[in-house]
Structure formats: C-alpha cells, structure tokens
Scaffold this active site. Sequence first.
Site, PDB file in Angstrom:
ATOM      1  N   GLY A 176      53.586 -63.372  25.609  1.00 48.22           N
ATOM      2  CA  GLY A 176      52.620 -62.676  24.770  1.00 48.22           C
ATOM      3  C   GLY A 176      51.702 -61.777  25.566  1.00 48.22           C
ATOM      4  O   GLY A 176      51.495 -61.992  26.760  1.00 48.22           O
ATOM      5  N   GLY A 195      45.429 -61.939  26.383  1.00 47.09           N
ATOM      6  CA  GLY A 195      44.379 -62.128  25.393  1.00 47.09           C
ATOM      7  C   GLY A 195      44.852 -62.639  24.050  1.00 47.09           C
ATOM      8  O   GLY A 195      44.075 -62.733  23.106  1.00 47.09           O
ATOM      9  N   GLU A 207      38.317 -32.094  18.433  1.00 49.74           N
ATOM     10  CA  GLU A 207      38.305 -33.235  17.503  1.00 49.74           C
ATOM     11  C   GLU A 207      38.636 -32.787  16.079  1.00 49.74           C
ATOM     12  O   GLU A 207      39.383 -33.455  15.366  1.00 49.74           O
ATOM     13  CB  GLU A 207      36.954 -33.950  17.533  1.00 49.74           C
ATOM     14  CG  GLU A 207      36.580 -34.574  18.891  1.00 49.74           C
ATOM     15  CD  GLU A 207      37.663 -35.476  19.463  1.00 49.74           C
ATOM     16  OE1 GLU A 207      38.435 -36.079  18.678  1.00 49.74           O
ATOM     17  OE2 GLU A 207      37.773 -35.562  20.701  1.00 49.74           O
TER      18      GLU A 207
END
Length: 597
Positions: free
Chosen positions: A206, A209, A428
């Site tokens: 995995g 975390g 942006e």
Amino acid sequence: MSKKRDDKQKNTKLWIYLVSLVVLVILLVGLSIFYLNNKDKEDETTLAYTDLIKEISYGNIEKIEMTVGSTTVKVKQKNVEEEKTSIVPDTESFIGLVQEKVAEGNEIELVQKQKNILTQIPSYIVSFLPTIIMLALFIMIFKMQGLGEKGKVYDDTERKTKVKFDDVAGLDEEKEELVEIVEFLKKPEKFTRMGAKIPKGVLLYGKPGTGKTLIAKAIAGEADVPFISMSGSEFIEMFAGLGASRVRKLFEKARKLAPCIVFIDEIDAIGSRRSSNSGAETENNQTLNQLLVEMDGFSSEETIIVLAATNRPEMLDKALLRPGRFDRQITIPTPDLKGRLEILKIHSADKRISDDVNLESIAEDTAGFTGAELANILNEAAIIATKNKHEDIENNDIEEAVKKVTVGLEKRTRVYSEKDKKLTAYHEAGHAVVSRYLPTQTDVKEVSIIPRGVAGGYTMYKSDEDKYYISKTEMQEKLIALLGGRAAEKLVLDDISTGASNDIEVATKIARDMVTKYGMSDTLGPIDFQGKEPYEMQMFGEDIGDKIGQEVKKLIDTAYCDAISLLQQHRDKLDSIAETLLAKEKINEEDFKKFFN
Ligand code: ADP
Ligand code: MG
Ligand code: ZN
C-alpha cells in the site's frame, strides 16, 4: 506515531553527542591555552638542571619543592625573590643528592608534595583529548549506525502496543482477513491441533500513509503480544555485513518474546530483486538471505508472525513470496469515501470540532487522500483554528487545512510584480476556462493568484468521486486542462514562463503512462512497457524507445493544440476571468459559474 518517536529519540541522542563534542572541543581549546600559558611562564624562569646542581653545590638553594610523580621541581634561590622551575631527569638520584648536601650541613628545605591536580590535569587532558574526541566520534557514528546493542533497534519492542482494530478506520475486509492472525497468536494450539500450519509472513502492500504500520500494530494490540519492528532501510544503512547480523539479532529477540509480531517496514529496501552484482546489492543479498533463513528456521511451536510492508510490491524478490515465507499478501488501499469519513471521525474524536463542520463533505472533497494525510489535515485545522482564535475547529479552518496540505500555505505577503501577476492570472484563468469546456473534467472549486507554497497561483477542482477506472478520453482531457495554463500564457502574452513546469511534469507522466502502461496508443497497442528489464525491452525491437517518445509527444502536442483552440474560442471568458483575478485575487465556485451563464 512510533516512527516519530524513534526519530525524536534519534535526534535527542544526536544532540547529546553533538553537545558533548562541542564541550570537549571548548575544553581542549581552553585547557591548551591554560597549559601553554603556564608553559610560557615556566620558560621565563627555568633553571637548567646542570645550573641547579651547580647552585646546590654552591649552597645557593634555599628550598626545593617536588611533586610526586613529576620531574618538574620548584626551587627557591637565596637572594632571589622569584621561584624557578627545573626539570630533573631522575628524581630519585636527585633526592639522594639533595639529602647528601643536607647531611653535609647545607640548609636546604626539601618539600615533597602530592600531585597538584590543577597543574597536572591540563597536560594529561591535552595529550588524551584527541583520543577522547576520536572515541566520541566513533561512538557517535556507531550509535547512528544503530550498532549500539540496546539502541533504537529494540527501543519500542518490549512494550506492547495499545492500538486496537477499532483505531483503524475503514479497511473492514482487510481487518477480517487479519483477525485470523490474531487468533493464531492468541491460541496457536487450537490450530496446530487440527494440523493447520500457522502462517509465517504477511505482506502488506500500500501507498505510504495508508495505515500499514497502524494495522500491524493493531494485530499485536488485539493479540496482546509484543511488537518488534524495524525498517528495511535501517538494515542497509549500515556497514557491510551488519545487515545480516541485525536480522539474526532481531529474530533472536523475537524467539525470546514469542508469541510476538515482527514488523519489517519498507521491506523492499532489503528484499528487492536480486539482479546485479554491485556492492550494495551483495550486501542486500546477505541481509535478504538471512531473513529467508530466519523465516524458514522457526518452527511452528514458535509463534512468530512476520508482517512486512511495502509500497513497491513489484520490486520484491520472488523468493520472499514462496510458501512458508510471505505467502499471504494483503493490499491496503487508499480509503474510499466511507473509509475517509471514518478516518476523519476517528481523528476528530479527540479534537474540539464545531457543529457546523460537515465531515461528509470533507470526505467528499478529499478523494485520493491517505489516512495519514487526513489525520494531518485535522491536525493542521486545529492549528489554524488556534491561530484564528476560534472557539472550536470550524469548517473554514478545515478547508484552509486541506488547501495547505494540497497546495501549500497561502503567502499573502509575497510581493510580486504586476507583470508576474498578470501572467499568473492568465495562466490560472487558462486552466479554469479550458476545464470548464471539457465534459470529463470536474468543476472548478476555486481559482486564485495568491501564492501558496511554491505555486504562484492555483486552480482547485472539485474532487472526483472515487473511481476505479479512468477512460482514455478523460485522460486526454486532463492533459488539455493541464496545458491550459501554458496555452493562455502563449496566446495572450505571446511569451511563456517557468510557471507551467509542474503542469508539464504531470502531463508528461500521464501521457507516458497512457502509452506505456495503459496501452492507449494505437500504434503501440496494449503492451506494458513500464518497469521492464532491458533484456525484456529488447524483445520489442531496438527502436521501441523512439516510438514511445513519438507517441507521448503526439498526445501532448494534440492536447496543447486543443487547449489553444478552446481558449481562442472563448477568449472573452479568459479575459474577463483573468481581469477579475487581477482585481480580486480569488474566484470561488459560485462566482466562477456566473461567468458562463
Ligand atoms: P503506513 O505505514 O502505511 O505508511 P501508517 O500506519 O504509518 O501508514 O499511518 C500513519 C498515520 O496515519 C497513522 O498513525 C494514523 O494516524 C493515520 N492513519 C492511516 N490510516 C489510517 C486508518 N485506516 N485509520 C486511522 N488512522 C489512519
Ligand atoms: Mg509505516
Ligand atoms: Zn498551471
């Protein structure tokens, strides 16, 4: 959590050594100055030995002061105020000589003193200090290497963990699978009586975390057995040959404490595929071999279960996965919506959370986050709430924490020029406008030109629901959205900036994965080209690398052209959004939608 504690201990130890080193150095310098000063004084008032003998025979000496164990004597001459020192080659014969003189009737006062610590220490220390410092350095290095017998290796081992399955949120199926291990540890007889072999190793796969360490601890906690842990990287950090001996020691310890859990974190560090013959590899092999020997060695009476964690299963040596070793493998996934909600609940239980906080919507906004990241978000939220002087953690504190964790901290104070600001605004706005016209892309949640972390500005999208599959169209459109920033710069300012570097990095990775991992290129077809050994690549022909490059470039080029043409088509939107950004710095979801009504 134990990792943090380990680090802390490591750090304090390191500090203690550093401080003692500094103190030693200061001592060395101080004492040598003191010593040298004394030397200087002596130099001015020394009396050569031959002169001393002469003076004694002339009867000019009044008093001689000797110190046990020292060849330096102090002499007081008649009619001379100052005492002088002299070096006596052989103190015993010198004393004999003086006593002779006294017997002859000379009046010489002979004083014999015990060692004067103050004047003796400096010369000792000065001569020993280099050795002491060397020793200290060595000890420090050895400790850092983890050689200290009782060092960090076994630090939290004898302690039992208090972590229980209830502390692990989500992962219900995984826990179910592991309950069996708990039973084995609690009542091994029950199983052996039936003739069942107790499993030896369980491998947890995995991302970092996701709770691998946590669940391993929970198994130990549930079974109420000791948890002995070690990280794979600790084995290889050390001098050659020590990795294997540490594995041996780890298992010696485990045998004494059995039934118990041995947890090996980052097992890929020692258990990576044995391929080349470089020095580091050979060292790893010894460590890995030792691990295999240990695992094969313990009998079914010794209830030791070895849990190991890795986020790179493909790296592991196949020998590790054979029966009797890590024959069980459990994937620990990143949490889904339900899992995230449960994790948020667990980690908010010990915090003051305001009633307006909607954990469900936070769980929805954090698709792809790991348990550790979610725990971190709630912790950051608590800090932000404190800074904002809120009574409890409010929803906006958590939202701010999410942004802080994902894009970095808002830096309102960073000054940047009008030109930069305009560039950022168009960049942006470019992302936002482009994604608005791409059906597969999620809605824009916020556009901002307030710097955050390393980013000059950012466009945040609403989080995706958890999806198992991503389609080719979706990936292509993702590329267009990513390149929308660069496209707007080019289109409006006819110049491009370094601000798009992260976009480009992400886009390139996606395009490469599309070609080499997901078989999405028509020319190359559904073949996995990733993580292949050179010899495996050879079977595809020599120019396969070129072809991959061409395909990746084609994907990126197409996406960039699409971004440019979308922006040309909707230039009015691009301009008005960029201008609004320049004026207000930030546009939220609602206001953003208004541009398109
Ligand atoms: P890994 O070992 O997979 O890298 P950890 O077990 O060290 O991850 O997880 C780090 C921290 O994240 C845990 O101490 C815990 O606070 C939190 N965490 C991760 N996953 C979960 C989970 N499923 N439930 C509760 N907390 C979790
Ligand atoms: Mg871990
Ligand atoms: Zn960008």
